[in-house]
Design a protein around this motif. Sequence first.
Motif, PDB file in Angstrom:
ATOM      1  N   ARG A 100       0.851  -1.171   0.000  1.00  0.00           N
ATOM      2  CA  ARG A 100       0.000   0.000   0.000  1.00  0.00           C
ATOM      3  C   ARG A 100       0.888   1.222   0.000  1.00  0.00           C
ATOM      4  O   ARG A 100       2.060   1.149   0.362  1.00  0.00           O
ATOM      5  CB  ARG A 100      -0.907   0.030   1.245  1.00  0.00           C
ATOM      6  CG  ARG A 100      -0.130   0.172   2.537  1.00  0.00           C
ATOM      7  CD  ARG A 100      -0.999   0.100   3.778  1.00  0.00           C
ATOM      8  NE  ARG A 100      -0.190   0.312   4.970  1.00  0.00           N
ATOM      9  CZ  ARG A 100       0.096   1.487   5.487  1.00  0.00           C
ATOM     10  NH1 ARG A 100      -0.372   2.581   4.907  1.00  0.00           N
ATOM     11  NH2 ARG A 100       0.834   1.611   6.551  1.00  0.00           N
ATOM     12  N   GLU A 122      -1.982   6.033   2.475  1.00  0.00           N
ATOM     13  CA  GLU A 122      -3.278   5.374   2.629  1.00  0.00           C
ATOM     14  C   GLU A 122      -3.500   4.943   4.078  1.00  0.00           C
ATOM     15  O   GLU A 122      -2.543   4.692   4.814  1.00  0.00           O
ATOM     16  CB  GLU A 122      -3.360   4.148   1.725  1.00  0.00           C
ATOM     17  CG  GLU A 122      -3.284   4.455   0.243  1.00  0.00           C
ATOM     18  CD  GLU A 122      -3.256   3.188  -0.596  1.00  0.00           C
ATOM     19  OE1 GLU A 122      -3.232   2.089  -0.002  1.00  0.00           O
ATOM     20  OE2 GLU A 122      -3.247   3.305  -1.829  1.00  0.00           O
ATOM     21  N   THR A 143     -10.944   0.831   8.822  1.00  0.00           N
ATOM     22  CA  THR A 143      -9.729   1.546   8.435  1.00  0.00           C
ATOM     23  C   THR A 143      -9.299   2.436   9.587  1.00  0.00           C
ATOM     24  O   THR A 143     -10.127   2.885  10.398  1.00  0.00           O
ATOM     25  CB  THR A 143      -9.948   2.411   7.185  1.00  0.00           C
ATOM     26  OG1 THR A 143     -10.980   3.382   7.446  1.00  0.00           O
ATOM     27  CG2 THR A 143     -10.329   1.565   5.986  1.00  0.00           C
ATOM     28  N   ARG A 165      -4.376  -7.139   0.532  1.00  0.00           N
ATOM     29  CA  ARG A 165      -4.710  -6.054  -0.374  1.00  0.00           C
ATOM     30  C   ARG A 165      -4.136  -6.325  -1.760  1.00  0.00           C
ATOM     31  O   ARG A 165      -3.023  -6.836  -1.907  1.00  0.00           O
ATOM     32  CB  ARG A 165      -4.168  -4.740   0.160  1.00  0.00           C
ATOM     33  CG  ARG A 165      -4.716  -4.389   1.525  1.00  0.00           C
ATOM     34  CD  ARG A 165      -4.151  -3.108   2.061  1.00  0.00           C
ATOM     35  NE  ARG A 165      -4.717  -1.944   1.376  1.00  0.00           N
ATOM     36  CZ  ARG A 165      -4.718  -0.724   1.883  1.00  0.00           C
ATOM     37  NH1 ARG A 165      -4.197  -0.505   3.070  1.00  0.00           N
ATOM     38  NH2 ARG A 165      -5.231   0.278   1.224  1.00  0.00           N
TER      39      ARG A 165
END
Length: 390
Positions: free
Chosen positions: A325, A329, A347, A368
Amino acid sequence: MPALIELDDARGAPLDDRGPPVALSRRWRSVLLVVACALLGGAAAPVHLSARAGPVLPGRATLLSAGPLMLVVDPGGGAPTLSAYDAATPHRPARWRVTVPPATGWSAEAAGDLLLVVERDQLRRPTATTARSVRTGEPLWRRPERVYAAGEATVAVSEVRSASGPGRRVEGTVLGIDPATGVSRWSVPVPSTAVLEVLPGTPGRVLLVQDDGLTRLLDARDGTVHGQGRLPPADYGPDNPQVIGTHLVLRHPTGTGAALTGYDLPGLAWRWQVPVQPGEVTLQACQDLVCGRDGRGRWARDAASGAVGWTWPDGRRWRTVAGARAGSEPLVLLGVAADGRRVLVATVGRDGPRVRGVLPAGVRGCRRAGAGLVCRGDADRVTVWAIDSL
């Protein structure tokens, strides 16, 4: 005394209780109420996320992700095969399928138009890296080291296994590799051992922390030193130190206990320090903050000032989803719903924790991939859950 760099389990300490209490806004109290209701299965439970069905995996297959690709390694009965799917359209046939050298395990990451596939032995040590075309899977070059993507460049190192497993501890020489040919462009010797961290973003930067505390910020393209300094002795590992934007945060012992200390990059000028107590803690970058997890929950501090961003007492019950990621983020977390079967998705970032959705019972092995969350489900069916709006 020189610093001992040991890739052990992330060790550190929860934040000191003696500081002033954090004031919670009305909005933040509402967020905590939503989280509590979701965990209790109340009316505020999150909605189901949209899903896209993918292929059915062989039982012994390994599911990986690299950039926008979902990768499946099938050891099969003979030569293993590597298949690449578009994570945005997993229902479509594989983009390509190629034969790969036998190994006990694999990992992968994208570097521009390259796919770096790392082969691992039974102890999870890297044994070789093959650079392949993202478009076709064709092998382009191969190195005996562990090769990392660093922006649009690549860096090769010889990793050292510690008692807790493989990771960023290296020895020998750090090599800058030409992504087009696999040939060494530059080299930096490591006198003993060091910790290596590839920083997110372009152009590529590499942080090298030697066991005597000498720390250098290298340009991954040509090895140029953009800044250097010395860090105090610490329990260096996969999560320590953390680089967030132009700041570095280190967890380390002091004469009276332990502390978190913030430094500026590239020159490693000291910015702030806060005391911590002995105990287990892991650190991660979450947007512009350094986020920590300990036995009492999760919390975040501003990487530039050390100021507390938020605290989340229930955060210890949630686990972070693996997968590449961007540092800007938020973290994606998974937790168990009140029925003990379904999986909650949350999140954490600059705004604190937010429960976003719920997955059905039976999902496992989530990671992810691009803008999706790739999980195995019943009968080994792969499903990609949309998290691009989280």
